[in-house]
Design an enzyme around this catalytic site. Sequence first.
Site, PDB file in Angstrom:
ATOM      1  N   GLN A  19      50.145  14.932  16.387  1.00  0.00           N
ATOM      2  CA  GLN A  19      48.714  15.212  17.158  1.00  0.00           C
ATOM      3  C   GLN A  19      48.454  16.642  17.259  1.00  0.00           C
ATOM      4  O   GLN A  19      47.457  16.887  17.459  1.00  0.00           O
ATOM      5  CB  GLN A  19      49.114  14.757  18.778  1.00  0.00           C
ATOM      6  N   GLU A 160      58.203   6.782  24.447  1.00  0.00           N
ATOM      7  CA  GLU A 160      57.364   5.972  24.808  1.00  0.00           C
ATOM      8  C   GLU A 160      57.876   4.592  23.877  1.00  0.00           C
ATOM      9  O   GLU A 160      56.984   3.992  23.135  1.00  0.00           O
ATOM     10  CB  GLU A 160      55.943   6.186  24.843  1.00  0.00           C
ATOM     11  N   GLU A 374      54.883  13.731  30.527  1.00  0.00           N
ATOM     12  CA  GLU A 374      53.403  13.606  30.214  1.00  0.00           C
ATOM     13  C   GLU A 374      52.677  13.091  31.509  1.00  0.00           C
ATOM     14  O   GLU A 374      53.132  12.311  32.236  1.00  0.00           O
ATOM     15  CB  GLU A 374      52.969  12.792  29.136  1.00  0.00           C
ATOM     16  N   TYR A 436      42.539  16.555  26.607  1.00  0.00           N
ATOM     17  CA  TYR A 436      43.711  16.667  27.701  1.00  0.00           C
ATOM     18  C   TYR A 436      44.181  18.318  27.904  1.00  0.00           C
ATOM     19  O   TYR A 436      44.641  18.522  29.033  1.00  0.00           O
ATOM     20  CB  TYR A 436      44.814  15.950  27.180  1.00  0.00           C
TER      21      TYR A 436
HETATM   22  C1  BGP Z   1      51.011   8.866  25.398  1.00  0.00           C
HETATM   23  C2  BGP Z   1      51.661   9.500  24.125  1.00  0.00           C
HETATM   24  C3  BGP Z   1      50.683  10.948  23.902  1.00  0.00           C
HETATM   25  C4  BGP Z   1      49.404  10.944  24.045  1.00  0.00           C
HETATM   26  C5  BGP Z   1      49.081  10.330  25.383  1.00  0.00           C
HETATM   27  C6  BGP Z   1      47.708  10.275  25.850  1.00  0.00           C
HETATM   28  O1  BGP Z   1      51.124   7.574  25.249  1.00  0.00           O
HETATM   29  O2  BGP Z   1      52.746   9.881  24.156  1.00  0.00           O
HETATM   30  O3  BGP Z   1      51.258  10.820  22.562  1.00  0.00           O
HETATM   31  O4  BGP Z   1      48.475  10.596  23.059  1.00  0.00           O
HETATM   32  O5  BGP Z   1      49.671   9.129  25.528  1.00  0.00           O
HETATM   33  O6  BGP Z   1      47.045   9.098  25.199  1.00  0.00           O
HETATM   34  P1  BGP Z   1      45.695   9.118  24.590  1.00  0.00           P
HETATM   35  O7  BGP Z   1      45.717  10.021  23.472  1.00  0.00           O
HETATM   36  O8  BGP Z   1      45.701   7.605  24.000  1.00  0.00           O
HETATM   37  O9  BGP Z   1      44.718   9.172  25.641  1.00  0.00           O
END
Ligand code: BGP
Length: 467
Positions: A19, A160, A374, A436
């Site tokens: 990412q 995850e 996270e 984010y």
């Molecule tokens: C989690 C992941 C991240 C990131 C985050 C935000 O599931 O570990 O990699 O992507 O979510 O999610 P999203 O990008 O779908 O909003």
Amino acid sequence: EMRTLPKDFIMGGATAAYQAEGATKLDGKGLVAWDTWLEEKGRYTADPASDFYHQYPVDLKLCRDFKIDSLRMSIAWSRIFPNGFGEINQAGVDYYHRVFAECEKQGVVPFVTIHHFDTPKTLFDNGDFLNRENVEHFVNYAKFCFEEFKEVHYWSTFNEIYPVATNQYLTGVFPPEIKFNLEKVVTCLHNMMWAHARAVNIFKEGNYEGEIGVVHSLEPKYPFSEDEKDVHAAAKDDALSIAFLLDATYKGRYSEKTMTLVNEILAANNTSIEFEESDFVAMEKAATQTDFLGINNYQSHWVQNYDGESEIGFNGTGEKGTSYYRIKGIGERVQREDIPKNDWDWSIYPEGLFDLLIRIKEDYPNYGKIYITENGLGFKDDFSDGVIMDDSRIEYLRGNFNSISKAIDAGVTVKGYFIWSLMDVFSWANGYNKRYGLFYVDFKTQKRYPKESAYWYKFVSETKVII
Ligand code: BGP
């Protein structure tokens, strides 16, 4: 009165290789399934993402300037082993040594995830974690990392496991886009937990310096009403998405209560599962020597009874109100009108994080310690002349930090927090408008701009006062 955090509380920022890095085909990197899948979809790709491959000195300098103690990042398996095993790509190995050296130079501690959604394509096409041969390849890759990157002292095996299994085989929003296959979901969950356990055991047997754990996505499931059927639906959703993984992590096997509910889900989908008893030997061993639990938590869910066929509406564009989630044998996740949501329909409910932390302490007293690996708010940030006033993100963070502070007061050992994300990055199923970061990234110029939240974060990191 304002709440505080412990003086030694780690304030970090989180990223993931695919990412952030970009450079998806540079310097010998092997393909991942995402590369071809995203090209086929044609909506966006992960190049150049936030160009962390080249910008890491800039980002690590920002960490230093904004008092971000630690960087959560991942190693791209296919940079090291382009085919998943066998031949080693030295350029990839050297790259991560350079990143870790820069961390050291800027006083930023790396928290490294070994696998973050990016299995090498050759292995992915061969069944990913449904195929137990790939568990061997993962374990060998993990061992290679422990041996090679001695400068790393914090390791997470997986990011995850539940979203890997469900995004790939239940909702189908990740490649290979398989929907509603509960047998594959549970097989994937179990095989990854077995792989995790084996990596932990190797780390401990090798006496490597540092800590090892796993990062789980844990989103509390509440019954939508007091109706017995809704209570049961929430219990089933919880069993599959939370208890199954925490049982595996901290008991080394699945409790009877969890398996009764999971079997009920499988039976409703005309399938069943059997595990190899010998897997639990490795898992029970790992359960006693896992140093930490990484928690990714963004939201909570309210679940009600559902008797129909499975159907999913995925909001990947930020068009509020377009998501629905109804799974045969589990239940329907429904929005509560009184709880705010972001544009992607994710509920904003900091109490959920508090409840979750307390529950872990009660149900898994051997959890060791917790890092929030996270947490953050996806938002279409307004950029005006280099200024980003992201008050809703600050409010979101304040709520969640207060929950953490209360949980610590109630006796839960939480040692640190990693905001998702350090800088704006590529979002797997949403692309680039769901931001984010503490640092705004202009994806065309790759210039970084601190958002208002970055200044807030710096203040909290310096003072440990939650303003
Ligand atoms: C989690 C992941 C991240 C990131 C985050 C935000 O599931 O570990 O990699 O992507 O979510 O999610 P999203 O990008 O779908 O909003």
